[in-house]
Design a protein around this motif. Structure first.
Motif, mmCIF file in Angstrom:
data_model
loop_
_atom_site.group_PDB
_atom_site.id
_atom_site.type_symbol
_atom_site.label_atom_id
_atom_site.label_comp_id
_atom_site.label_asym_id
_atom_site.label_seq_id
_atom_site.Cartn_x
_atom_site.Cartn_y
_atom_site.Cartn_z
ATOM 1 N N PHE A 26 37.874 37.825 39.670
ATOM 2 C CA PHE A 26 37.671 39.260 39.464
ATOM 3 C C PHE A 26 38.102 39.977 40.739
ATOM 4 C CE2 PHE A 26 34.625 37.122 36.713
ATOM 5 C CZ PHE A 26 34.858 37.745 35.497
ATOM 6 N N ALA A 27 39.343 40.435 40.748
ATOM 7 C CA ALA A 27 39.898 41.074 41.949
ATOM 8 C C ALA A 27 39.908 42.589 41.775
ATOM 9 C CB ALA A 27 41.309 40.549 42.185
ATOM 10 N N THR A 28 40.303 43.278 42.843
ATOM 11 C CA THR A 28 40.269 44.749 42.830
ATOM 12 C C THR A 28 41.299 45.328 41.867
ATOM 13 O OG1 THR A 28 39.732 44.533 45.169
ATOM 14 C CG2 THR A 28 40.210 46.744 44.394
ATOM 15 N N THR A 29 42.482 44.671 41.798
ATOM 16 C CA THR A 29 43.557 45.230 40.977
ATOM 17 C C THR A 29 43.669 44.603 39.592
ATOM 18 O OG1 THR A 29 45.050 43.622 41.978
ATOM 19 C CG2 THR A 29 44.973 45.827 42.967
ATOM 20 N N GLY A 30 42.954 43.557 39.372
ATOM 21 C CA GLY A 30 43.051 42.911 38.061
ATOM 22 C C GLY A 30 42.172 41.683 37.985
ATOM 23 N N THR A 31 42.010 41.201 36.772
ATOM 24 C CA THR A 31 41.241 39.970 36.571
ATOM 25 C C THR A 31 42.243 38.858 36.280
ATOM 26 O OG1 THR A 31 39.407 41.256 35.706
ATOM 27 C CG2 THR A 31 39.412 38.907 35.204
ATOM 28 N N LEU A 45 48.353 23.184 34.467
ATOM 29 C CA LEU A 45 48.129 24.602 34.168
ATOM 30 C C LEU A 45 48.479 24.814 32.698
ATOM 31 C CD1 LEU A 45 47.569 27.508 35.376
ATOM 32 C CD2 LEU A 45 50.043 27.756 35.432
ATOM 33 N N ALA A 46 47.444 25.136 31.897
ATOM 34 C CA ALA A 46 47.648 25.253 30.448
ATOM 35 C C ALA A 46 47.828 26.702 30.018
ATOM 36 C CB ALA A 46 46.473 24.639 29.710
ATOM 37 N N GLY A 47 47.431 27.641 30.868
ATOM 38 C CA GLY A 47 47.565 29.043 30.487
ATOM 39 C C GLY A 47 47.279 29.951 31.668
ATOM 40 N N ILE A 48 47.854 31.120 31.624
ATOM 41 C CA ILE A 48 47.638 32.073 32.721
ATOM 42 C C ILE A 48 47.698 33.478 32.130
ATOM 43 C CG2 ILE A 48 50.114 32.083 33.331
ATOM 44 C CD1 ILE A 48 49.211 32.373 36.274
ATOM 45 N N ASP A 49 46.858 34.345 32.652
ATOM 46 C CA ASP A 49 46.849 35.710 32.118
ATOM 47 C C ASP A 49 46.327 36.666 33.193
ATOM 48 O OD1 ASP A 49 47.196 37.773 30.361
ATOM 49 O OD2 ASP A 49 46.089 36.807 28.730
ATOM 50 N N LEU A 50 46.741 37.901 33.073
ATOM 51 C CA LEU A 50 46.297 38.955 34.004
ATOM 52 C C LEU A 50 45.643 40.043 33.171
ATOM 53 C CD1 LEU A 50 46.343 39.794 36.993
ATOM 54 C CD2 LEU A 50 48.556 40.844 36.579
ATOM 55 N N LEU A 51 44.332 40.197 33.336
ATOM 56 C CA LEU A 51 43.575 41.163 32.530
ATOM 57 C C LEU A 51 43.213 42.367 33.401
ATOM 58 C CD1 LEU A 51 41.135 38.661 30.746
ATOM 59 C CD2 LEU A 51 43.356 39.473 29.955
ATOM 60 N N PRO A 52 42.808 43.463 32.792
ATOM 61 C CA PRO A 52 42.426 44.644 33.584
ATOM 62 C C PRO A 52 41.270 44.333 34.535
ATOM 63 C CG PRO A 52 42.634 45.193 31.271
ATOM 64 C CD PRO A 52 42.747 43.717 31.353
ATOM 65 N N ALA A 53 41.223 45.099 35.632
ATOM 66 C CA ALA A 53 40.173 44.881 36.644
ATOM 67 C C ALA A 53 38.817 45.285 36.095
ATOM 68 C CB ALA A 53 40.506 45.679 37.892
ATOM 69 N N SER A 162 36.199 35.072 46.513
ATOM 70 C CA SER A 162 37.642 34.807 46.390
ATOM 71 C C SER A 162 38.249 34.419 47.733
ATOM 72 C CB SER A 162 38.364 36.039 45.862
ATOM 73 O OG SER A 162 37.879 36.358 44.596
ATOM 74 N N GLY A 163 37.748 35.049 48.792
ATOM 75 C CA GLY A 163 38.288 34.800 50.119
ATOM 76 C C GLY A 163 38.060 33.383 50.609
ATOM 77 N N LEU A 164 37.190 32.615 49.930
ATOM 78 C CA LEU A 164 36.995 31.201 50.251
ATOM 79 C C LEU A 164 37.557 30.292 49.148
ATOM 80 C CD1 LEU A 164 33.338 31.213 51.683
ATOM 81 C CD2 LEU A 164 35.494 31.247 52.953
ATOM 82 N N ALA A 165 37.534 30.806 47.926
ATOM 83 C CA ALA A 165 37.970 29.976 46.787
ATOM 84 C C ALA A 165 39.434 29.578 46.914
ATOM 85 C CB ALA A 165 37.738 30.732 45.479
ATOM 86 N N PHE A 166 40.249 30.461 47.516
ATOM 87 C CA PHE A 166 41.688 30.175 47.575
ATOM 88 C C PHE A 166 42.006 28.952 48.438
ATOM 89 C CE2 PHE A 166 43.630 31.219 51.688
ATOM 90 C CZ PHE A 166 42.543 31.744 52.379
ATOM 91 N N VAL A 167 41.050 28.544 49.321
ATOM 92 C CA VAL A 167 41.299 27.404 50.223
ATOM 93 C C VAL A 167 41.554 26.120 49.415
ATOM 94 C CG1 VAL A 167 40.347 26.018 52.109
ATOM 95 C CG2 VAL A 167 39.893 28.480 52.017
ATOM 96 N N ALA A 188 45.486 38.139 51.928
ATOM 97 C CA ALA A 188 45.399 39.600 52.037
ATOM 98 C C ALA A 188 45.460 40.205 50.647
ATOM 99 C CB ALA A 188 46.551 40.109 52.891
ATOM 100 N N GLY A 189 44.461 40.988 50.322
ATOM 101 C CA GLY A 189 44.393 41.563 48.978
ATOM 102 C C GLY A 189 44.520 43.070 48.990
ATOM 103 N N GLU A 190 43.941 43.683 47.984
ATOM 104 C CA GLU A 190 44.042 45.126 47.812
ATOM 105 C C GLU A 190 43.080 45.864 48.752
ATOM 106 O OE1 GLU A 190 45.960 47.081 46.230
ATOM 107 O OE2 GLU A 190 44.863 48.968 46.004
ATOM 108 N N SER A 191 41.849 45.342 48.830
ATOM 109 C CA SER A 191 40.863 46.070 49.624
ATOM 110 C C SER A 191 40.364 45.273 50.834
ATOM 111 C CB SER A 191 39.669 46.456 48.742
ATOM 112 O OG SER A 191 39.151 45.301 48.129
#
Lengths: 339, 206
Positions: A26-31, A45-53, A162-167, A188-191
């Motif tokens: 759940f990011a600032t610009t999208g899910t 990777l079986a699927g990928i999607d970008l949903l509204p924030a 999120s700032g730790l999950a990406f590791v 580096a993200g949106e906010s």
């Protein structure tokens, strides 16, 4: 029968070995949503999607995932502007693996309305303090996130910053390359932005910087006297030389990063050989170079899809271009498999 | 890999096709239902077998007297057949006395005179359970005098002659010269008295 099929809540579910997970960031610009499978240690990777924030602080609304993205369990990550992430040191008595919550709150300097959790990184020998990777997030945000999954699939299996999950995604992609090095990861993200220093793949320092693409757009809009939309356009196409504006935004934060880099190098007796950048901000042209110049370090790009088998047509070219934005979602899912 | 999970264990829930409780109930109920169904089938099979048994018993009750009657008649038939066999054996074991006497008469030469002839037959057993029990054992003896220069030789020749006869050889296994002696005194010169005994071995004879 419906009563029998009703979902249960129990204390022993966390030890479940997952073979399929949906990672949701759940990011600032999208899910960001990724559906992943773990087949005998091979990640798919079986699927990928970008949903509204999803706006934090509002009412919890059930999250409707596309049918092809739904699985029984979800590993969640979210960008929490109020989150605190820190590497803390404290004495750990006996065979204990965790610190009391009150002690953690004290170390993270947060109040009772924050949820805290920590993971033991290094147990101190003798009277030495033990090192913990700790995080704190507001309780109301946790409640809102869990409220999005009240019943039925997917059931939340974990929740990370999120700032730790990406590791986890980075270690899967470039772990082998960096196993004998000291490197800096810069997400580096949106906010907000996060940095993590690794020495021989062990976390030695983490931190959060309160800046991102939004702050740069705001500064540019102020400097050029344009609206936010036009500032975003200028940032992405670089039709105007905006180096001075960018430098004025980046400099104070990257200075803090430079200080942290020097601190790690002195403390660990190592040299940070490379800075790996990721996150939505890195999609902007020449940002990575400017970060490298300011930190006086080589900058490396990486993709969270490295070392992951991608199923046929699971990843569209458009999504592939934005791969770096999915680092936290991929990392959350990988972490879920490895728990 | 260090991972800070902010989710509490109490907030984690099971998610699958069905709930764990349902799975557990299915795991418990299914064997019970299976046992119940199998028991039901067995009970039905038992009832069917019982019904079939009752039918068979009624048929048997009807047939049993007839079978007993048949067995009784069969036993009578067997007894009758045995009696007939006994009669047959008895008939077969009778010696042909007349023919035997004819053979004796034909075999005696002119210089031999028979003074006594005995022919006797007796059964080997007083109870006749089997046809073999009706076998008759015969005893034959003949006394006489032989008067000639070769009286002894004539007696021996008579024995040989008798043994060569069909009826005699079939009825007796041996014909022994039991005695042969000269008659004393001047009057009896060249006269010998003799006795021939015919016997049947144990179980022998017809």
């Amino acid at each position: 029968m419906k009563a029998l099929i009703k979902k249960e809540r129990g204390p022993s579910r966390s030890q479940k070995k997952f073979t399929e997970l949906v990672g949701i960031d759940f990011a600032t610009t999208g899910t960001k949503v990724v559906r992943m499978r773990n087949h005998k240690g091979k990640l798919i990777l079986a699927g990928i999607d970008l949903l509204p924030a999803i706006e934090l602080g509002g009412e919890a609304v059930r999250l409707q995932l596309p049918r092809n993205m739904s699985t029984y369990y979800a590993s969640l990550a979210y960008t929490a502007p109020a989150a605190v992430v820190r590497l803390v040191n404290a004495p750990l008595p006996g065979e204990d693996e965790a610190l009391p919550e009150s002690r953690l709150r004290e170390l993270l300097n947060v109040t009772d309305d924050f949820r805290v959790s920590a993971q033991l990184i290094k147990r101190g020998k003798g009277r030495q303090d033990s090192s913990f990777l700790a995080a704190a997030v507001p309780q109301n945000e946790v409640r809102q996130l869990l409220g999005m999954f009240p019943s039925g699939p997917p059931a939340p299996a974990s929740l990370e910053v999120s700032g730790l999950a990406f590791v986890a995604a980075f270690l899967n992609a470039r772990g082998d390359e960096c196993k004998d090095q000291a490197v800096c990861l810069f997400e580096a993200g949106e906010s907000v932005s996060h940095f993590v220093f690794l020495n021989n793949l062990s976390i030695v320092l983490v931190g959060k910087l309160p800046f991102g693409a939004r702050m740069m757009r705001k500064k540019l809009a102020e400097d050029l006297g344009v609206d936010d939309e036009l500032a975003a356009s200028i940032l992405s196409d670089r039709s105007i030389n905006i180096s001075s504006s960018l430098a004025s935004v980046l400099a104070p934060h990257l200075k803090q990063l430079t200080i942290s880099k020097d601190f790690v190098e002195r403390l660990q007796g190592c040299r940070i050989s490379k800075v790996y950048v990721s996150g939505g901000l890195c999609l902007l042209p020449s940002i990575s170079e400017e970060v490298g110049q300011m930190l006086h370090a080589e900058v490396g790009q990486w993709s969270p899809f490295e070392n992951i088998v991608i199923e046929n047509e699971a990843l569209s070219p458009e999504m592939e271009k934005q791969a770096t934005r999915f680092s936290a979602a991929i990392g959350a899912a990988i972490g879920g498999f490895q728990e | 890999m260090p991972r800070v999970n902010l989710l509490r264990k109490s907030e984690q829930r099971h998610q699958g096709l069905v709930s764990r409780r349902f799975s557990m109930i299915i795991a418990v109920v299914t064997p019970i239902l299976l046992i119940a169904v199998l028991s039901g089938i067995k009970v039905m099979q038992y009832s069917a077998v019982q019904s079939e048994l009752k039918t068979s018993q009624s048929i048997w009750a009807e047939l049993e007297p007839k079978l007993e009657l048949y067995k009784e008649e069969n036993r009578g038939l067997v007894t009758n057949r045995k009696v007939l066999d006994l009669f047959g054996q008895w008939k077969a074991s009778r010696g042909a006395v007349l023919r035997l006497l004819d053979e004796v008469q034909d075999a005696v030469p002119a210089n031999i005179q028979l003074t006594r002839l005995s022919y006797r037959g007796e059964f080997q057993s007083a109870i006749y359970a089997a046809p073999e029990d009706l076998a008759i054992r015969y005893a034959f003896s003949v006394d006489g005098i032989s008067q000639s220069e070769r009286a002894e030789s004539d007696v021996i020749g008579l024995r040989k002659e008798l043994l060569g006869q069909n009826q005699m050889s079939s009825m007796f296994t041996s014909l022994k010269l039991a005695s042969l002696r000269k008659r004393g005194g001047g009057v009896g010169a060249g006269v010998s008295e003799f006795r021939l005994v015919g016997e049947t071995d144990e179980g022998g004879g017809q």
